[in-house]
Motif scaffolding. Structure first.
Motif, PDB file in Angstrom:
ATOM      1  N   ASP A  85      -0.558  54.990  40.132  1.00 48.71           N
ATOM      2  CA  ASP A  85      -1.468  54.259  41.024  1.00 48.71           C
ATOM      3  C   ASP A  85      -1.643  52.813  40.572  1.00 48.71           C
ATOM      4  OD1 ASP A  85      -3.204  54.245  43.323  1.00 48.71           O
ATOM      5  OD2 ASP A  85      -4.892  54.138  41.943  1.00 48.71           O
ATOM      6  N   ALA A  86      -0.522  52.110  40.429  1.00 50.08           N
ATOM      7  CA  ALA A  86      -0.552  50.743  39.907  1.00 50.08           C
ATOM      8  C   ALA A  86      -1.170  49.771  40.913  1.00 50.08           C
ATOM      9  CB  ALA A  86       0.859  50.298  39.565  1.00 50.08           C
ATOM     10  N   GLU A  87      -1.901  48.799  40.377  1.00 49.30           N
ATOM     11  CA  GLU A  87      -2.485  47.714  41.172  1.00 49.30           C
ATOM     12  C   GLU A  87      -2.401  46.430  40.369  1.00 49.30           C
ATOM     13  OE1 GLU A  87      -6.671  46.462  43.444  1.00 49.30           O
ATOM     14  OE2 GLU A  87      -6.504  48.367  42.352  1.00 49.30           O
ATOM     15  N   ILE A  88      -1.890  45.396  41.009  1.00 43.58           N
ATOM     16  CA  ILE A  88      -1.796  44.085  40.350  1.00 43.58           C
ATOM     17  C   ILE A  88      -2.956  43.233  40.852  1.00 43.58           C
ATOM     18  CG2 ILE A  88      -0.445  41.975  40.133  1.00 43.58           C
ATOM     19  CD1 ILE A  88       1.228  45.336  40.715  1.00 43.58           C
ATOM     20  N   ILE A  89      -3.801  42.781  39.942  1.00 46.00           N
ATOM     21  CA  ILE A  89      -5.015  42.027  40.274  1.00 46.00           C
ATOM     22  C   ILE A  89      -4.795  40.553  39.951  1.00 46.00           C
ATOM     23  CG2 ILE A  89      -7.470  41.758  39.774  1.00 46.00           C
ATOM     24  CD1 ILE A  89      -7.515  44.718  39.044  1.00 46.00           C
ATOM     25  N   ILE A  90      -5.119  39.697  40.904  1.00 40.52           N
ATOM     26  CA  ILE A  90      -4.853  38.258  40.777  1.00 40.52           C
ATOM     27  C   ILE A  90      -6.151  37.478  40.905  1.00 40.52           C
ATOM     28  CG2 ILE A  90      -3.619  36.306  41.791  1.00 40.52           C
ATOM     29  CD1 ILE A  90      -2.037  39.018  43.100  1.00 40.52           C
ATOM     30  N   VAL A  91      -6.342  36.534  40.003  1.00 37.93           N
ATOM     31  CA  VAL A  91      -7.459  35.593  40.078  1.00 37.93           C
ATOM     32  C   VAL A  91      -6.895  34.183  39.908  1.00 37.93           C
ATOM     33  CG1 VAL A  91      -9.639  34.839  39.085  1.00 37.93           C
ATOM     34  CG2 VAL A  91      -9.055  37.273  39.086  1.00 37.93           C
ATOM     35  N   ILE A  92      -7.192  33.312  40.861  1.00 39.71           N
ATOM     36  CA  ILE A  92      -6.730  31.925  40.801  1.00 39.71           C
ATOM     37  C   ILE A  92      -7.941  30.996  40.831  1.00 39.71           C
ATOM     38  CG2 ILE A  92      -5.415  30.102  41.969  1.00 39.71           C
ATOM     39  CD1 ILE A  92      -3.501  32.193  42.976  1.00 39.71           C
ATOM     40  N   LYS A  93      -7.984  30.099  39.870  1.00 39.01           N
ATOM     41  CA  LYS A  93      -9.047  29.099  39.785  1.00 39.01           C
ATOM     42  C   LYS A  93      -8.464  27.737  40.104  1.00 39.01           C
ATOM     43  CE  LYS A  93     -12.130  26.881  36.411  1.00 39.01           C
ATOM     44  NZ  LYS A  93     -12.536  26.850  34.981  1.00 39.01           N
ATOM     45  N   ALA A  94      -9.212  26.932  40.857  1.00 42.44           N
ATOM     46  CA  ALA A  94      -8.735  25.600  41.233  1.00 42.44           C
ATOM     47  C   ALA A  94      -9.921  24.655  41.360  1.00 42.44           C
ATOM     48  CB  ALA A  94      -7.954  25.652  42.538  1.00 42.44           C
ATOM     49  N   PHE A  95      -9.621  23.375  41.367  1.00 37.10           N
ATOM     50  CA  PHE A  95     -10.638  22.344  41.585  1.00 37.10           C
ATOM     51  C   PHE A  95     -10.439  21.785  42.983  1.00 37.10           C
ATOM     52  CE2 PHE A  95     -12.236  17.987  41.484  1.00 37.10           C
ATOM     53  CZ  PHE A  95     -13.494  18.176  40.940  1.00 37.10           C
ATOM     54  N   ASP A  96     -11.460  21.936  43.824  1.00 37.95           N
ATOM     55  CA  ASP A  96     -11.395  21.460  45.200  1.00 37.95           C
ATOM     56  C   ASP A  96     -11.832  20.001  45.247  1.00 37.95           C
ATOM     57  OD1 ASP A  96     -11.933  20.867  47.959  1.00 37.95           O
ATOM     58  OD2 ASP A  96     -11.963  23.015  48.343  1.00 37.95           O
ATOM     59  N   GLU A  97     -10.907  19.141  45.660  1.00 37.53           N
ATOM     60  CA  GLU A  97     -11.180  17.704  45.691  1.00 37.53           C
ATOM     61  C   GLU A  97     -12.253  17.351  46.711  1.00 37.53           C
ATOM     62  OE1 GLU A  97      -8.198  13.997  45.114  1.00 37.53           O
ATOM     63  OE2 GLU A  97      -7.961  15.068  46.999  1.00 37.53           O
TER      64      GLU A  97
END
Length: 319
Positions: free
Chosen positions: A254-266
């Motif tokens: 039951d694999a799950e790949i979890i993604i978190v992306i952080k960015a700076f909004d201009e």
């Protein structure tokens, strides 16, 4: 190296369970929905602890928000129109209706004029009780519209990294090995700077319902800006938990790949976050993403609609 050995080797490293816990996430289900929301329900929470009007109002859809504002406005006017009728319609000057419905309608529109502090002057309250009602309603109107204005501003000013993720991830050739890949694009006009990605594999332990979380090393975990697309690649080396794993093994675990992306909004001058995930059945094996970028009229053109497009590719030998 088999899956068990790879997982054991990876478990010796520092990894992040995202605060979900290995026991709390036991069993087969999706932890993180595609839209970034957590698939978690909180039970036995007190009523007062559950109430968070600001969060609810700034998080719901615009249609729901507008319907709630209009519904609240209508109900308040309905309430005060009933109170005016209860006190006595004779305490409102300028009411010309002869039937109950006509009088109630005029009282309703007088309430609408009072709550907005508009006051056309045709209908006016007389008597202490009616004037107290009108004064109370006008004060409620001032406070209510100030609150509604703040909510509208809060919704407009709420920063969010609305990245578009490819519908599927792929296992594709990468250099002389293979790689786990997915891609993201910012379809909006705002500029995102200093993007950082964190990708982890959540998987059931062998012969157990407990979960382990393994960080996936990326070919490039940071980019300075995202004007086009970003294909995130996890090289499947001998150190990778994907090494020598078959699709049926990911299904069983039951694999799950979890993604978190952080960015700076201009635009907002604030840091923003985006989350998503891929389950085992959302990974295409032996396919690669098609190229989206071309040149038109001296500019670089990105076909955002083709972010999900893939084509067959021959995998290398480590899978």
């Amino acid at each position: 190296m088999n899956l068990k050995e790879s997982s054991s080797k990876y478990s010796q490293k520092n990894f992040n369970d995202f605060g979900l816990g290995e026991k709390a996430t036991a069993g087969n289900y999706r932890v993180l929905n595609k839209n970034g929301s957590f698939n978690i329900k909180k039970d036995n929470v007190g009523v007062l602890e559950r109430i968070n009007f600001f969060h609810v109002l700034v998080s719901m859809s615009w249609l729901q928000f507008i319907l709630i504002i209009l519904g609240t406005y209508f109900c308040i006017n309905l309430l005060f129109a009933s109170l005016y009728m209860l006190v006595g319609i004779e305490y409102l000057t300028g009411i010309y209706g002869s039937t109950f419905l006509e009088q109630f309608t005029e009282a309703f529109f007088f309430s609408a004029q009072t709550i907005t502090t508009l006051g056309y002057g045709q209908v006016a309250p007389i008597g202490i009780l009616t004037n107290i009602l009108a004064a109370t309603e006008s004060m409620m109107g001032l406070l209510g519209f100030a609150l509604a204005t703040g909510m509208v501003y809060g919704r407009f000013s709420k920063p969010a990294a609305k990245l578009k993720y490819s519908k599927f991830a792929v296992i594709a050739p990468y250099q002389d090995i293979n790689g786990f890949m997915f891609r993201v694009v910012n379809p909006h006009g705002n500029q995102l700077l200093e993007l950082e990605a964190s990708v982890s594999l959540s998987i059931l332990r062998e012969n157990s319902e407990l979960r382990s979380f393994f960080p996936l090393d990326l070919e490039r975990a940071k980019v300075a800006f995202l004007p086009a697309t970003w294909t995130l690649v996890h090289p499947i080396t001998s150190e990778s938990p994907f090494h020598q794993i078959k699709p049926e093994a990911l299904f069983k675990r039951d694999a799950e790949i979890i993604i978190v992306i952080k960015a700076f909004d201009e635009s907002f001058s604030q840091s923003v976050y985006s989350r998503s995930s891929y389950k085992f059945n959302e990974i295409k094996w032996g396919e690669k993403f098609t190229y989206l970028i071309s040149q038109k009229d001296g500019k670089v053109s990105v076909d955002v609609s083709g972010i999900d497009n893939t084509e067959p590719a021959q995998l290398n030998g480590n899978i």
